[in-house]
Motif scaffolding. Sequence first.
Motif, PDB file in Angstrom:
ATOM      1  N   SER A 224     -41.642  33.167 -46.847  1.00 23.26           N
ATOM      2  CA  SER A 224     -42.272  31.857 -46.665  1.00 23.26           C
ATOM      3  C   SER A 224     -42.022  31.411 -45.223  1.00 23.26           C
ATOM      4  O   SER A 224     -41.297  32.061 -44.477  1.00 23.26           O
ATOM      5  N   PRO A 226     -43.253  29.617 -41.243  1.00 29.12           N
ATOM      6  CA  PRO A 226     -44.329  29.591 -40.247  1.00 29.12           C
ATOM      7  C   PRO A 226     -44.917  30.957 -39.915  1.00 29.12           C
ATOM      8  O   PRO A 226     -46.107  31.052 -39.599  1.00 29.12           O
ATOM      9  N   VAL A 228     -45.380  33.676 -41.916  1.00 36.03           N
ATOM     10  CA  VAL A 228     -46.339  34.105 -42.930  1.00 36.03           C
ATOM     11  C   VAL A 228     -47.556  33.186 -42.939  1.00 36.03           C
ATOM     12  O   VAL A 228     -48.665  33.605 -43.299  1.00 36.03           O
ATOM     13  N   ARG A 229     -47.374  31.926 -42.529  1.00 38.43           N
ATOM     14  CA  ARG A 229     -48.515  31.000 -42.457  1.00 38.43           C
ATOM     15  C   ARG A 229     -49.346  31.194 -41.196  1.00 38.43           C
ATOM     16  O   ARG A 229     -50.421  30.611 -41.074  1.00 38.43           O
ATOM     17  N   ASP A 231     -48.385  30.143 -38.225  1.00 35.78           N
ATOM     18  CA  ASP A 231     -48.216  28.862 -37.516  1.00 35.78           C
ATOM     19  C   ASP A 231     -47.454  29.080 -36.209  1.00 35.78           C
ATOM     20  O   ASP A 231     -46.266  28.784 -36.098  1.00 35.78           O
ATOM     21  N   HIS A 266     -52.449  38.927 -41.522  1.00 30.91           N
ATOM     22  CA  HIS A 266     -52.996  38.154 -40.415  1.00 30.91           C
ATOM     23  C   HIS A 266     -54.053  38.958 -39.664  1.00 30.91           C
ATOM     24  O   HIS A 266     -53.978  40.197 -39.604  1.00 30.91           O
TER      25      HIS A 266
END
Length: 280
Positions: A224, A226, A228-229, A231, A266
């Motif tokens: 979890s 930034p 993996v997001r 960001d 990504h």
Amino acid sequence: MTAIGIIGAGRVGTALALSLAEKGQRVAAIASRRDNTARALARRIAGAESLTLAEVAQRCDLVFLTLPDAAVAPVASDLPWRASQSVVHTSGALDLSVLKPAAAKGALIGSFHPLRAFAAGDSGPNPFAGITIGVAGGPAISPQLDALAGALGARALRVDGVDRTLYHAAAVFASNYAVALLLAARRTWTLAGLPEAEARAALAPLLSGAAANAAAMPLERALSGPIVRGDSETITHHLEKLGRAPELADLYRALGAQLLALDLGHSPEVHDQIRKALLR
């Protein structure tokens, strides 16, 4: 029933002796360089005696050397081993060569390394349940060690012929350095202006939750935060603030770079943005 001796009454020796006895194995004798620890452990096990190191070697059929790495070779060299006796160390880093003096006297040699962090104090009910134990040894001793691992509720993993130094380094990453990560998190917490006394209660559940996720699912799904997001802006802000403690910023970058080795789905552009944010 095989008479088992434990030489070394520290964290691993204590947990192993108590767990074997709980599972119905005959733990007959305990020895330690500090007699008081051996006596205290022997009192907790029905039928166990506190003896000298030499007496354990003379009386027991299977002897575990649950000692610091530096002490294994001298003890293996000094004791009166005999033919068909089993002599087993519990070190992760050492191979079987340190037990050659015992083998020269006819003993069967092996290793039995629990992949578990044993904390100071009582380890609770059966700390071996569900863990992996790295086992090495020849065909005459391997079935015995595999059976003991199974009796403890653990999984035996053959580590014969592997690079023991790197095998042990992997265990250090997963165990010891998890504590280092919590220490780094605590330092960052206090830099944010939060009380250090609250850090462990707030952050340790994050660490244990991440570990539980990693144990239950592929690492890509367990992650979890930034990276993996995708960001990259949050990563940039983190590193700007961590500039107050450059060593924490360097650790953040190094760990982030490791996570980029995962297939996070990504696009090449997002992956590159994250990489650049970490390197900036």
